[in-house]
Design a protein around this motif. Structure first.
Motif, short mmCIF file in Angstrom:
data_model
loop_
_atom_site.label_atom_id
_atom_site.label_comp_id
_atom_site.label_asym_id
_atom_site.label_seq_id
_atom_site.Cartn_x
_atom_site.Cartn_y
_atom_site.Cartn_z
N LYS A 5 38.45 52.84 32.76
CA LYS A 5 39.23 53.65 33.72
C LYS A 5 40.61 53.08 34.01
CE LYS A 5 35.57 55.93 36.20
NZ LYS A 5 34.37 55.61 36.94
N LYS A 6 41.51 53.99 34.32
CA LYS A 6 42.83 53.61 34.82
C LYS A 6 42.83 53.85 36.32
CE LYS A 6 45.23 54.23 30.51
NZ LYS A 6 46.08 55.07 29.68
N VAL A 7 43.05 52.76 37.04
CA VAL A 7 42.85 52.85 38.49
C VAL A 7 43.98 52.17 39.26
CG1 VAL A 7 40.33 52.92 38.20
CG2 VAL A 7 41.47 50.72 38.60
N CYS A 8 43.98 52.36 40.58
CA CYS A 8 44.98 51.69 41.43
C CYS A 8 44.53 50.24 41.70
CB CYS A 8 45.18 52.45 42.73
SG CYS A 8 43.84 52.31 43.91
N ILE A 9 45.44 49.45 42.23
CA ILE A 9 45.15 48.03 42.47
C ILE A 9 43.99 47.86 43.45
CG2 ILE A 9 46.09 45.92 43.53
CD1 ILE A 9 48.80 46.68 42.20
#
Ligand SMILES: [Zn+2]
Ligand SMILES: [Zn+2]
Length: 211
Positions: A191-195
Motif C-alpha cells: 500500500k501507498k499510505v500517509c506517514i
C-alpha cells in the motif's frame, strides 16, 4: 525610513502592536536592502530563522515574514531554533545571503523594559489588551534607534543554498483516505499510505524541533 502604513498593515497581520514585531520588520527591510532584493510574491527568498518556540519576543518572526514575504505558507521559512532573534535571508536567484541578529544592547533593553507595555506584559496582560499608546511607546524606541544600536548586521556572502523543490501532485492514502502530497507518501507492504498510517518516524527535514 519606515513606511508607517506598511507597519500598520504588519500589525494587522500579526494581531497586535508590539516592539518585537517592529524589530523583525526593520531587520527584514535591512536584509532586503543589503541583498538588493524585493519582498517575494511566491518564491525566491528563504529565511533561516533562529527564533524558537519557548522564549519571549518571537513576534519578531511575524514582522520578518510580513516584510520579506518569506512566510510559512510559501515554505520559505526554514527553522534552526536557537532562541535568538536572528535570521539569515537567502536570495536563491542571486546566490547571496546575509545574517542579521538583534544586538545585546543594555540601554535599549532597559528602555524597553521600563515601558508600560513591558510592565503590563510582565503582569501577564496579553499584548492586544494593552492600550495602543503604550504599545507605541515601545514601538517608537525601536523606530527611533539606529541600525547599529539594534542589530549585528553581517556581510553579504555568497551561498550554495539549493531551494527545496516544489513537487506537484498528490494521492489518496490507501488506509485513511486523506489527500497526501507525493513526497510524503510512504510504502507499507503493497500500500501507498500517509506517514501517520505507515507508523514511520516523522520526516521533517528542516529541523522542526517539535514541542
Ligand atoms: Zn507581538
Ligand atoms: Zn493515512
Amino acid at each position: 525610513m519606515i513606511d508607517k502604513k506598511e507597519l500598520e498593515k504588519m500589525f494587522e497581520f500579526h494581531g497586535h502592536k508590539c516592539w518585537a514585531s517592529t524589530l523583525g520588520f526593520r531587520a527584514g527591510l535591512i536584509a532586503l536592502n543589503k541583498l538588493g532584493a524585493k519582498r517575494i510574491k511566491s518564491r525566491g527568498l528563504y529565511a533561516v530563522v533562529e527564533t524558537g518556540y519557548a522564549h519571549g519576543a518571537v513576534c519578531f518572526l511575524d514582522g520578518l515574514q510580513y516584510v520579506t514575504g518569506c512566510t510559512v505558507g510559501k515554505a520559505a521559512i526554514l527553522w534552526k531554533p536557537r532562541g535568538k532573534l536572528a535570521f539569515t535571508l537567502i536570495d536563491a536567484k542571486q546566490g547571496k545571503q546575509i545574517r542579521i541578529a538583534y544586538k545585546f544592547n543594555p540601554e535599549i533593553r532597559e528602555r524597553i523594559a521600563n515601558t508600560q507595555f513591558m510592565k503590563k506584559r510582565a503582569q501577564g496582560i496579553p499584548p492586544h489588551e494593552i492600550p495602543d499608546e503604550e504599545a507605541w511607546e515601545a514601538v517608537n524606541i525601536i523606530l527611533s534607534a539606529s541600525e547599529e544600536e539594534l542589530f549585528v548586521i553581517g556581510e553579504v556572502e555568497s551561498t550554495d543554498f539549493i531551494p527545496p523543490e516544489e513537487i506537484l501532485g498528490a494521492q489518496q492514502c490507501e488506509i485513511c483516505g486523506e489527500w497526501v502530497s507525493l513526497p510524503y507518501i510512504r510504502i507499507l507492504g503493497p500500500k501507498k499510505v500517509c506517514i501517520d498510517c505507515a507508523g514511520y518516524e516523522e520526516g521533517f527535514e528542516k529541523g522542526f524541533e517539535g514541542v
